[in-house]
Design a protein around this motif. Structure first.
Motif, PDB file in Angstrom:
ATOM      1  N   ARG A 159     -17.145 -31.626 -10.288  1.00  0.00           N
ATOM      2  CA  ARG A 159     -16.281 -30.998  -9.297  1.00  0.00           C
ATOM      3  C   ARG A 159     -16.864 -31.262  -7.913  1.00  0.00           C
ATOM      4  O   ARG A 159     -18.076 -31.384  -7.741  1.00  0.00           O
ATOM      5  CB  ARG A 159     -16.179 -29.485  -9.517  1.00  0.00           C
ATOM      6  N   TYR A 160     -15.977 -31.310  -6.928  1.00  0.00           N
ATOM      7  CA  TYR A 160     -16.414 -31.429  -5.550  1.00  0.00           C
ATOM      8  C   TYR A 160     -16.988 -30.097  -5.086  1.00  0.00           C
ATOM      9  O   TYR A 160     -16.383 -29.036  -5.316  1.00  0.00           O
ATOM     10  CB  TYR A 160     -15.248 -31.830  -4.644  1.00  0.00           C
ATOM     11  N   THR A 161     -18.170 -30.147  -4.475  1.00  0.00           N
ATOM     12  CA  THR A 161     -18.824 -28.936  -3.980  1.00  0.00           C
ATOM     13  C   THR A 161     -19.396 -29.193  -2.595  1.00  0.00           C
ATOM     14  O   THR A 161     -19.357 -30.322  -2.091  1.00  0.00           O
ATOM     15  CB  THR A 161     -19.980 -28.509  -4.907  1.00  0.00           C
ATOM     16  N   ASP A 162     -19.987 -28.140  -2.006  1.00  0.00           N
ATOM     17  CA  ASP A 162     -20.766 -28.361  -0.794  1.00  0.00           C
ATOM     18  C   ASP A 162     -22.146 -28.872  -1.206  1.00  0.00           C
ATOM     19  O   ASP A 162     -22.444 -29.035  -2.394  1.00  0.00           O
ATOM     20  CB  ASP A 162     -20.838 -27.097   0.070  1.00  0.00           C
ATOM     21  N   SER A 170     -13.151 -26.546   1.330  1.00  0.00           N
ATOM     22  CA  SER A 170     -13.456 -27.421   2.463  1.00  0.00           C
ATOM     23  C   SER A 170     -14.274 -28.638   2.031  1.00  0.00           C
ATOM     24  O   SER A 170     -14.364 -29.627   2.760  1.00  0.00           O
ATOM     25  CB  SER A 170     -14.208 -26.645   3.547  1.00  0.00           C
ATOM     26  N   ALA A 171     -14.891 -28.574   0.845  1.00  0.00           N
ATOM     27  CA  ALA A 171     -15.672 -29.697   0.329  1.00  0.00           C
ATOM     28  C   ALA A 171     -14.830 -30.632  -0.523  1.00  0.00           C
ATOM     29  O   ALA A 171     -15.325 -31.654  -0.995  1.00  0.00           O
ATOM     30  CB  ALA A 171     -16.851 -29.176  -0.484  1.00  0.00           C
ATOM     31  N   ASN A 172     -13.572 -30.280  -0.737  1.00  0.00           N
ATOM     32  CA  ASN A 172     -12.655 -31.078  -1.542  1.00  0.00           C
ATOM     33  C   ASN A 172     -12.017 -32.142  -0.639  1.00  0.00           C
ATOM     34  O   ASN A 172     -11.222 -31.818   0.238  1.00  0.00           O
ATOM     35  CB  ASN A 172     -11.588 -30.162  -2.143  1.00  0.00           C
ATOM     36  N   PRO A 173     -12.340 -33.436  -0.839  1.00  0.00           N
ATOM     37  CA  PRO A 173     -11.919 -34.464   0.115  1.00  0.00           C
ATOM     38  C   PRO A 173     -10.479 -34.943  -0.031  1.00  0.00           C
ATOM     39  O   PRO A 173      -9.970 -35.657   0.839  1.00  0.00           O
ATOM     40  CB  PRO A 173     -12.878 -35.610  -0.169  1.00  0.00           C
ATOM     41  N   ASN A 174      -9.824 -34.582  -1.141  1.00  0.00           N
ATOM     42  CA  ASN A 174      -8.507 -35.162  -1.401  1.00  0.00           C
ATOM     43  C   ASN A 174      -7.467 -34.166  -1.892  1.00  0.00           C
ATOM     44  O   ASN A 174      -6.336 -34.540  -2.155  1.00  0.00           O
ATOM     45  CB  ASN A 174      -8.635 -36.313  -2.403  1.00  0.00           C
ATOM     46  N   ARG A 178      -8.329 -27.773  -8.699  1.00  0.00           N
ATOM     47  CA  ARG A 178      -9.569 -27.162  -9.193  1.00  0.00           C
ATOM     48  C   ARG A 178     -10.810 -27.969  -8.810  1.00  0.00           C
ATOM     49  O   ARG A 178     -11.828 -27.952  -9.511  1.00  0.00           O
ATOM     50  CB  ARG A 178      -9.498 -26.935 -10.704  1.00  0.00           C
ATOM     51  N   ASN A 179     -10.720 -28.679  -7.701  1.00  0.00           N
ATOM     52  CA  ASN A 179     -11.849 -29.467  -7.179  1.00  0.00           C
ATOM     53  C   ASN A 179     -12.365 -30.515  -8.177  1.00  0.00           C
ATOM     54  O   ASN A 179     -13.532 -30.900  -8.140  1.00  0.00           O
ATOM     55  CB  ASN A 179     -13.006 -28.552  -6.773  1.00  0.00           C
TER      56      ASN A 179
END
Length: 220
Positions: A159-162, A170-174, A178-179
């Motif tokens: 998953r996308y995280t900080d 905000s850490a999800n680039p696209n 559910r990141n």
């Protein structure tokens, strides 16, 4: 363990993947042209890798044409027999188009191509990993039934995280639902992810976090 890298017209990360596996991880690599079909030199202990790029110019949908290449018919059969397959970026899109992984990859939420470092996290790892992304259609999507099955079976591998490993929109680039940055099949033999671990396997690039990704897949 051998690695076969499938090359489609429009692949542009195939040599990056070859360099990372062959020179940084010291693996045997065989390049596979999409019009060929022979995978007889590989066993289920080996890996077939679908690299990033723009297979067939991303016409129709990303990965939609590559899915019908002769080699992909062999890859599908290989996977169905328990063979290991990894798809990165466009390769992830091809895996979803071929039905080897559920869901689909939609255009980024901001409707722009995104190229930067992001942080991703797997529950088994102590820290978030900094891995580059470069895609215009990386927004993972599936319906609630599929998503709940992925959650229940622990099939969401990244998953996308900080940078601290915290889930944060905000850490999800696209805009991925559910990141989600990467998933696997129930058998944990087919893996797909949007970030590019092959671009983070050498001190020359100032980043070795990609090695941890390959280690997670048993490719170290």
């Amino acid at each position: 363990m051998k690695f076969g890298i499938v090359v489609f017209p429009g692949s542009n990360c195939d040599r990056d993947m070859q360099d990372a596996l062959q020179n940084d991880l010291n693996k045997e690599v065989i390049m596979l042209w999409h019009k060929d079909e022979d995978l007889s030199m590989f066993t289920t202990d080996d890996y077939i890798v679908l690299p990033g790029g723009f297979s067939f110019g991303d016409y129709l949908r990303c990965g939609a044409i590559a899915r019908f290449s002769p080699m992909m018919q062999s890859v599908i059969a290989f996977a169905n027999k328990g063979g290991k397959v990894l798809g990165v970026c466009n390769g992830f899109q091809v895996l979803c188009e071929s039905g080897l992984l559920p869901g689909t990859l939609l255009p980024n939420g901001n409707q722009q191509f995104v190229c930067k470092n992001v942080y991703i996290k797997n529950d088994s790892l102590p820290k978030a990993l900094k891995i580059p992304i470069a895609h215009g259609d990386g927004r993972y999507y599936a319906d609630d039934k599929v998503l709940n099955e992925l959650e229940a079976n622990n099939q969401i591998i990244f998953r996308y995280t900080d940078e601290f490993g915290n889930l944060d929109l905000s850490a999800n680039p696209n805009g991925a639902i559910r990141n989600i940055a990467g998933i696997c099949n129930k058998e944990r033999t087919v893996f797909g992810m949007m970030p590019h671990p092959e671009r983070a396997t050498t001190p020359n690039l100032g980043n070795l976090d990609g090695v941890e990704v390959f280690r997670l897949f048993g490719m170290n």
